[in-house]
Scaffold this active site. Sequence first.
Site, PDB file in Angstrom:
ATOM      1  N   LYS A 243       0.857  -1.192   0.000  1.00 47.98           N
ATOM      2  CA  LYS A 243       0.000   0.000   0.000  1.00 47.98           C
ATOM      3  C   LYS A 243       0.890   1.238   0.000  1.00 47.98           C
ATOM      4  O   LYS A 243       1.416   1.662   1.023  1.00 47.98           O
ATOM      5  CB  LYS A 243      -0.916   0.007   1.238  1.00 47.98           C
TER       6      LYS A 243
ATOM      7  N   GLU B  54       9.381   2.421  11.185  1.00 46.14           N
ATOM      8  CA  GLU B  54      10.377   3.477  10.939  1.00 46.14           C
ATOM      9  C   GLU B  54       9.611   4.790  10.936  1.00 46.14           C
ATOM     10  O   GLU B  54       8.745   4.995  10.079  1.00 46.14           O
ATOM     11  CB  GLU B  54      11.042   3.278   9.575  1.00 46.14           C
TER      12      GLU B  54
ATOM     13  N   CYS C 142      12.971  11.933   6.596  1.00 49.92           N
ATOM     14  CA  CYS C 142      13.012  11.525   8.002  1.00 49.92           C
ATOM     15  C   CYS C 142      14.362  11.893   8.604  1.00 49.92           C
ATOM     16  O   CYS C 142      14.483  12.108   9.800  1.00 49.92           O
ATOM     17  CB  CYS C 142      12.769  10.039   8.125  1.00 49.92           C
TER      18      CYS C 142
ATOM     19  N   GLU D 191       8.611  17.434  15.032  1.00 51.38           N
ATOM     20  CA  GLU D 191       8.935  17.236  13.612  1.00 51.38           C
ATOM     21  C   GLU D 191       8.007  18.105  12.758  1.00 51.38           C
ATOM     22  O   GLU D 191       6.791  17.981  12.841  1.00 51.38           O
ATOM     23  CB  GLU D 191       8.768  15.763  13.211  1.00 51.38           C
TER      24      GLU D 191
HETATM   25  P1  NAD Z   1       2.010   9.024   7.324  1.00 50.50           P
HETATM   26  O1  NAD Z   1       2.194   8.428   8.666  1.00 50.50           O
HETATM   27  O2  NAD Z   1       0.966  10.051   7.145  1.00 50.50           O
HETATM   28  O3  NAD Z   1       1.676   7.891   6.261  1.00 50.50           O
HETATM   29  C1  NAD Z   1       2.527   6.785   6.047  1.00 50.50           C
HETATM   30  C2  NAD Z   1       1.708   5.655   5.433  1.00 50.50           C
HETATM   31  O4  NAD Z   1       0.799   5.161   6.430  1.00 50.50           O
HETATM   32  C3  NAD Z   1       0.840   6.082   4.242  1.00 50.50           C
HETATM   33  O5  NAD Z   1       0.862   5.061   3.274  1.00 50.50           O
HETATM   34  C4  NAD Z   1      -0.540   6.204   4.884  1.00 50.50           C
HETATM   35  O6  NAD Z   1      -1.588   6.038   3.977  1.00 50.50           O
HETATM   36  C5  NAD Z   1      -0.503   5.079   5.888  1.00 50.50           C
HETATM   37  N1  NAD Z   1      -1.486   5.192   6.987  1.00 50.50           N
HETATM   38  C6  NAD Z   1      -2.085   6.311   7.466  1.00 50.50           C
HETATM   39  N2  NAD Z   1      -2.928   5.998   8.473  1.00 50.50           N
HETATM   40  C7  NAD Z   1      -2.849   4.652   8.644  1.00 50.50           C
HETATM   41  C8  NAD Z   1      -3.468   3.718   9.541  1.00 50.50           C
HETATM   42  N3  NAD Z   1      -4.336   4.117  10.466  1.00 50.50           N
HETATM   43  N4  NAD Z   1      -3.144   2.420   9.445  1.00 50.50           N
HETATM   44  C9  NAD Z   1      -2.238   2.001   8.533  1.00 50.50           C
HETATM   45  N5  NAD Z   1      -1.634   2.825   7.646  1.00 50.50           N
HETATM   46  C10 NAD Z   1      -1.932   4.142   7.707  1.00 50.50           C
HETATM   47  O7  NAD Z   1       3.443   9.577   6.870  1.00 50.50           O
HETATM   48  P2  NAD Z   1       3.826  10.432   5.574  1.00 50.50           P
HETATM   49  O8  NAD Z   1       3.296  11.816   5.741  1.00 50.50           O
HETATM   50  O9  NAD Z   1       3.518   9.696   4.322  1.00 50.50           O
HETATM   51  O10 NAD Z   1       5.426  10.457   5.724  1.00 50.50           O
HETATM   52  C11 NAD Z   1       6.083  11.350   6.555  1.00 50.50           C
HETATM   53  C12 NAD Z   1       6.539  10.705   7.838  1.00 50.50           C
HETATM   54  O11 NAD Z   1       7.276   9.532   7.565  1.00 50.50           O
HETATM   55  C13 NAD Z   1       7.457  11.592   8.642  1.00 50.50           C
HETATM   56  O12 NAD Z   1       7.117  11.532   9.995  1.00 50.50           O
HETATM   57  C14 NAD Z   1       8.827  10.982   8.406  1.00 50.50           C
HETATM   58  O13 NAD Z   1       9.785  11.252   9.405  1.00 50.50           O
HETATM   59  C15 NAD Z   1       8.488   9.542   8.312  1.00 50.50           C
HETATM   60  N6  NAD Z   1       9.531   8.797   7.606  1.00 50.50           N
HETATM   61  C16 NAD Z   1      10.342   7.982   8.352  1.00 50.50           C
HETATM   62  C17 NAD Z   1      11.369   7.281   7.732  1.00 50.50           C
HETATM   63  C18 NAD Z   1      12.274   6.380   8.538  1.00 50.50           C
HETATM   64  O14 NAD Z   1      12.900   5.528   7.944  1.00 50.50           O
HETATM   65  N7  NAD Z   1      12.364   6.544   9.843  1.00 50.50           N
HETATM   66  C19 NAD Z   1      11.553   7.402   6.354  1.00 50.50           C
HETATM   67  C20 NAD Z   1      10.715   8.237   5.640  1.00 50.50           C
HETATM   68  C21 NAD Z   1       9.685   8.927   6.275  1.00 50.50           C
END
Ligand code: NAD
Length: 499
Positions: A174, A249, A283, A384
Site C-alpha cells: 500500500k 520506521e 526523516c 517534527e
Molecule cells: P504518514 O504516517 O501520514 O503515512 C505513512 C503511510 O501510512 C501512508 O501510506 C498512509 O496512507 C498510511 N497510513 C495512514 N494511516 C494509517 C493507519 N491508520 N493504518 C495504517 N496505515 C496508515 O506519513 P507520511 O506523511 O507519508 O510520511 C512522513 C513521515 O514519515 C514523517 O514523519 C517521516 O519522518 C516519516 N519517515 C520515516 C522514515 C524512517 O525511515 N524513519 C523514512 C521516511 C519517512
Amino acid sequence: MKTFKNFIAGEWAAPATGEYFDNVNPADTTDIIGRFPLSGREDVERAVASAKRGFERWRKVPAPERGDVLRRVGDLMTQRKEEIADLMTREMGKPLKETRGDVQEGIDTAYYAASEGRRLFGHTVPSEMPNKWAMSFRRPIGVAGIITPFNFPLAIPTWKMFPALLCGNACVFKPAEDVPHTGTVFVEILLAAGLPPEVVQLVHGAGEGVGAPLVEHPEVSVISFTGSTETGRIVGETCGRLHKRVSLEMGGKNAMIVLEDGDIELALEGVLWGAFGTTGQRCTATSRLILHKKIHDRFLGELVDRTRALQLGDGRKKGTDVGPLVNEAALKKVERYIDVGQAEGADLLCGGQPPIGRKYSKGHFFEPTIFARVEAGSRLEQEEIFGPVLSVIRVSSADEAFEVNNDVRYGLSSSLYTRDVNLAFRAFNELDNGITYINAPTIGAEAHLPFGGVKQTGNGHREGGWEVYHFFSETKVGYADFSGRLQRAQIDNYLGTPD
Ligand code: NAD
C-alpha cells in the site's frame, strides 16, 4: 485522464468501492497525473487471499532463484531510471537529481538482495553431544503488509519488499496516497522481471481505508511500516494486540552540530543540503543546527545568504534546488509552525512564507526558512515539522551540544563537524541516534548498511544491509541426532564426569 488500477489476484483490477482519487502534481496543481483507486476492506481481503496462494508457491522457489528475479528487477530499474525519476518528481515534487538518487537506491538494494539469495546465512554450531548436528536456518514468514510514505516513493518500498521477497514472503503493498504512480510502475517492473503474479499485490488508497484493514488482517503475519510516529503508534498498537511482527520506521528531529574547530565551508554546504534537500521532507532532514557560540554569528550570516540564493521551483526544471511541499496539508502544517516559532520568540532570519510570483501560484511552495535563538525544549526545537524549516540553537560546549542533540523524543540521525578525532569517536558513543555522521550532514544513508533510529523513531528493527533479512524471516533450529541412542541435553556428557 488516465484511470489506474490495483493489482490483485494476478490482474489489474478496479477497486470494489468504485471510488477514485486524483493524483496531483504539487508544483502545478492543475496538472493531474491520473485517477487512482480509493480502495477499501474488500480489496484488501481479496489481495490477502491471493497473496496467501502466491506465498505457497514462492516459498518453494530456491532463494538464489528468487534473487535472480530481483537482479532482473535491478536491470529494469536501471533501464527505466530517467523515466521513473521524472514521474516521481511530477507526483511528489523533489528535484530530478534527488529522484534519480531515489531510483539508484532501489537499484543498489535490488543487487544487494539478489546476492543475498546466495547467503541468507544460518549457523552451524557444535552440539553438546557426540554424533549430533545442531544448526539454525531461515524460513519465510508468510504474507507481508508493506505500508510506505511519500518522500522516497521507490527507495522505501524497495528497502522493504526486496528483502521480504528474497526471504520467500508474498507482499501486499500500500503506497502513500501522494505517490501511487511510482508504486504502480514499481509493481509493473516486478512483474516484468518474472515475479509470479500472486506474490505481489498492489492496493491503492487511504490509510484508514487500506492501511488499517491490512494491519488488522489475521492472515497478514508481518507488517513493515514507514511513516509518522503518530500513525506508527496506531499500527504498533494493533500489531501488539494481534501478536504480529512489526517494523516501524518513524519521525525524526535530527541535529547537525558544528563546533568551533569544524570546517565551516564544509558544514555550510552540508546544512544546506541536509535542511532543504527534499524540501525538508526527509526523516533524516537536518531540522536543528547546533552551533558553538564562537562561530555562531559568522556561520549564520553566511548561511542566510546562501539559503536566500537557493532556487525554488518545479523540480523538473533545470536549476531548481528546492521543490514544493507534497500537498496542501503539508504546507499548512509548516505555516502553523512559523506561528509557533514566532510565538515562542525565536528570530525569523529568512523565509517564513510562500514565495511571491506567478511561477509559484499553482504549487505548494514555501521559502526555505531559518529561525535563530531557538530555545532547547521549545516546540520548534522538539517537534517534527517535515518542511524547509531549520531551527538554530546556540551552545557553549561540546557537552552542551550533545545534551541538546539527545534531549528530543526522536533518535534517527545526527551529525558532528569537528577536527577533533577523540570527540568524533565520543559522538558515535554518546549521541542517541541510529546513525551518526562525522563531517557530513544528517542524510546520506547507503543501501548496504542498516538504517533506523532509536527512541520514538523506531521499534528496534533496522532496514537496509543485512539486518532486515532477519526481520523478514523466522529463525528455525534443526537438531539431527545420529548416535542411535537417547542423548539427554544438559544431563549426559561425553566424558562421563561424575554428578
Ligand atoms: P504518514 O504516517 O501520514 O503515512 C505513512 C503511510 O501510512 C501512508 O501510506 C498512509 O496512507 C498510511 N497510513 C495512514 N494511516 C494509517 C493507519 N491508520 N493504518 C495504517 N496505515 C496508515 O506519513 P507520511 O506523511 O507519508 O510520511 C512522513 C513521515 O514519515 C514523517 O514523519 C517521516 O519522518 C516519516 N519517515 C520515516 C522514515 C524512517 O525511515 N524513519 C523514512 C521516511 C519517512
